[in-house]
Design an enzyme around this catalytic site. Structure first.
Site, PDB file in Angstrom:
ATOM      1  N   SER A  30       0.847  -1.190   0.000  1.00 24.85           N
ATOM      2  CA  SER A  30       0.000   0.000   0.000  1.00 24.85           C
ATOM      3  C   SER A  30       0.879   1.234   0.000  1.00 24.85           C
ATOM      4  O   SER A  30       1.868   1.290   0.727  1.00 24.85           O
ATOM      5  CB  SER A  30      -0.918   0.016   1.237  1.00 24.85           C
ATOM      6  N   CYS A  31       0.533   2.224  -0.845  1.00 21.83           N
ATOM      7  CA  CYS A  31       1.246   3.504  -0.841  1.00 21.83           C
ATOM      8  C   CYS A  31       0.219   4.619  -0.673  1.00 21.83           C
ATOM      9  O   CYS A  31      -0.989   4.385  -0.780  1.00 21.83           O
ATOM     10  CB  CYS A  31       2.047   3.680  -2.133  1.00 21.83           C
ATOM     11  N   PRO A  32       0.658   5.859  -0.375  1.00 21.95           N
ATOM     12  CA  PRO A  32      -0.293   6.930  -0.048  1.00 21.95           C
ATOM     13  C   PRO A  32      -1.365   7.182  -1.085  1.00 21.95           C
ATOM     14  O   PRO A  32      -2.530   7.354  -0.737  1.00 21.95           O
ATOM     15  CB  PRO A  32       0.621   8.155   0.128  1.00 21.95           C
ATOM     16  N   THR A  49       2.147   0.875  -5.055  1.00 22.73           N
ATOM     17  CA  THR A  49       1.400  -0.262  -4.524  1.00 22.73           C
ATOM     18  C   THR A  49       1.575  -1.486  -5.416  1.00 22.73           C
ATOM     19  O   THR A  49       1.888  -2.587  -4.951  1.00 22.73           O
ATOM     20  CB  THR A  49      -0.098   0.090  -4.409  1.00 22.73           C
TER      21      THR A  49
END
Length: 597
Positions: free
Chosen positions: A134-136, A142
């Protein structure tokens, strides 16, 4: 002069794969050979061999530490394989060995020594692994991390299933049976991930960048350092979590930055929904669509849903999930209540950020220092911590911090709204240069967060500058690849097609493969082009109601106040990036140009 087909791939990451190819091309040029290159990496396949090249090739050289599909190579073609490190040690000798030049070839002993030794903590083959990435913003990193983990696990002889928690929600979700059967859980995330499903499982946390850079190392390190997750193992896991946090911090994805990014990632859907609903309201009912005279109309209703409800939840969600990232579920209530108070007293997103960090660290402090008998421990996360933290944060926000933060927020708002043309252009230039600097890294994300959070205060000019600038690097590189063809290899020109699509989608990471190969020339070009786009967007007074979507948002009525000028800013920035890149990059040598023509 010999004709060589070269294939490179490194599990250390895309940069290594491209650097190996560059080294081979340089060695071939020095020796007067013709070399055609194909690069495999986590970002896909770059380059191709024509039928003529395969028919006339003298040898196929595979430099890889991952499995390579050789089925498309002619069966009669001589095939030579070696490890990536051998090229780093002596690329000229590797080419000589491939061509049968024994006088200059690398010895078998040296070639064996060039193969990286297996790490001491190497995990035994055959592990069952589950992972979450998961990334921002839930887009590029991601899925790049997920692909890297899948490839790394396959290389190490493990089976893996990766759940991606991206902008479209969880995909390839892990089932309870898969989690129960897993030997190892790997969390590669730059945002807070709920770990409740993994109670009792051996769990290791790291960043998406670590997984993209070297997934095999992440798996081996995770096997060596993972600890059981859950309340019964809190003491044991705490130290390892801190260690993982410290390691990830080097990549800029931990500590306060990670907590802020978690809040932003959960806030984004509310920004998108609210902003676009308001835009649709104006498109359907005109500029006065939300006035009382239009009560009950479709335009009025959509506008109210967006402005009065979706936007109202933005700051509480931001604060709540900052606190959640710090203190897990007990931090949600105090964070959201503190954020709601910040919104109510006019402290805006600045007050929400303060409330989120205050609630999170206070809840964590209380959790660490309140000791209860085992029979009462279950009351702490659902009763004691939310009660105490919410009461304290609520009191501080209402009686102490709310008014000063509201005054600061009002000052910031008035300053931004009152900016003269020169000042707002300078702001756009700065935000644009930040977007082009590290292409999805901390500096890029800082500019992005600035733009998205200001939407909550109905200040949309910075967000327009940010998105325009973020689209430029991949688009500018794509233009340069086709205008200045003699500066780029055939595989780079092929890769530019994908980069253009990513740029149009506001995925700045599409420029990363080109930066990895030539950072000293590509990064300045990206920064200059992005700064031009950001400055022009601000000068034109363009506003943007949605924080993502790229060119597809332009088709939504009202999302951008002036589509033509906005497109002009993006085009101008892309052309500027291409021109600077064409000036900075040197033409390929005649041999390299002939090999990639």
């Amino acid at each position: 002069m010999a004709s060589i087909l070269a294939i490179t791939a490194s599990q250390s990451g895309p940069a290594h794969s491209f650097i190996i190819g560059e080294a081979l091309q340089a060695a071939a040029a020095r020796a007067g050979h013709q070399l055609s290159l194909k690069v495999y990496s986590h970002l896909g396949e770059h380059g191709s061999f024509s039928e003529a090249e395969m028919a006339t090739a003298d040898v196929a050289l595979i430099v890889a530490d991952t499995p390579i599909d050789k089925s498309k190579l002619p069966a009669s073609l001589k095939l030579v394989e070696c490890a990536p490190q051998a090229v780093f040690d002596n690329a000229d000798a590797v080419l000589a060995q491939a061509l049968g030049d024994k006088a200059n070839a690398v010895t078998p002993k040296a070639a064996a020594a060039a193969v990286p030794a297996a790490p001491a903590g190497k995990a035994p083959a055959g592990l069952k692994i589950v992972a979450i990435t998961s990334c921002p913003t839930g887009v590029a990193h991601t899925f790049m991390a997920a692909e890297a983990l899948e490839q790394g696990a396959a290389e190490e002889g493990h089976t893996i299933k990766v759940e991606t928690q991206g902008s479209v929600g969880a995909q390839n979700a892990l089932t309870p049976a898969e989690i129960a059967a897993a030997d190892l859980v790997v969390i590669a995330a730059d945002t807070q991930v709920n770990k409740d499903r993994f109670t009792g499982k051996r769990l290791y946390s790291t960043s998406t960048k670590a997984a993209i850079r070297d997934a095999a190392a992440v798996i081996n390190t995770g096997y060596a350092q993972a600890t059981p997750w859950g309340a019964d193992a809190a003491a044991a896991s705490s130290a390892k979590e801190e260690e993982a946090e410290a390691g990830a911090k080097k990549a800029g994805s931990s500590g306060p930055y990670k907590h802020l990014m978690t809040g932003v990632s959960f806030m984004l859907p509310f920004v998108v929904a609210g902003g676009l609903l308001i835009a649709l309201a104006f498109a359907l009912g005109g500029i006065n669509a939300m006035e009382d005279a239009n009560t009950g109309t479709l335009a009025w209703t959509l506008g109210k849903v967006g402005a009065q409800f979706a936007f109202t939840l933005m700051v509480p969600i931001l604060a709540g999930y900052i606190s959640f990232s710090i203190a897990d579920r007990p931090g949600l209530a105090p964070g959201m209540v503190g954020g709601f108070i910040a919104n109510t007293v006019g402290a805006g997103f600045l007050g929400g950020i303060l409330a989120g960090f205050l609630a999170g660290y206070l809840t964590k402090f209380l959790n660490d220092y309140i000791k209860l008998p085992r029979t009462l421990a279950g009351l702490k996360p659902v009763l004691i911590l939310p009660l105490l933290a919410t009461g304290i944060v609520g009191y501080l926000m209402m009686a102490v911090l709310g008014e000063p933060m509201a005054a600061i927020m009002n000052g910031l708002t008035e300053w931004l709204k009152g900016m003269q043309t020169g000042s707002i252009v300078l702001l756009g230039v700065i935000l644009g240069a930040m977007m082009g600097f590290d292409l999805g890294g901390p500096v890029n994300k800082a500019a992005y967060v600035f733009g998205t959070t200001l939407i909550a205060s109905n200040i949309n000019t910075p967000m327009a500058a940010v998105m325009a600038a973020g689209m430029v690097p991949p688009l500018g590189i794509a233009i340069a690849c086709w205008v200045f063809r003699n500066r780029f290899s055939n595989e780079e020109r092929e890769a530019s097609k994908a980069a253009a699509v990513l740029g149009l989608s506001f995925i700045t990471e599409g420029a990363i493969p080109f930066v990895a190969r030539d950072p000293l020339r590509v990064i300045p070009a990206c920064m200059i082009g992005a700064a031009v786009a950001g400055g022009l967007s601000a000068m034109f007074g363009v506003t943007l109601a949605a924080p993502h979507g790229g060119i597809f948002v332009l088709a939504i009525p009202g999302a951008v106040n002036n589509v033509l000028l906005y497109a002009t800013a993006i085009l101008a920035g892309s052309v500027a990036c291409a021109i600077v890149l064409g000036v900075l990059k040197r033409p390929l040598s005649k041999q390299a140009a002939a090999a990639t023509a």
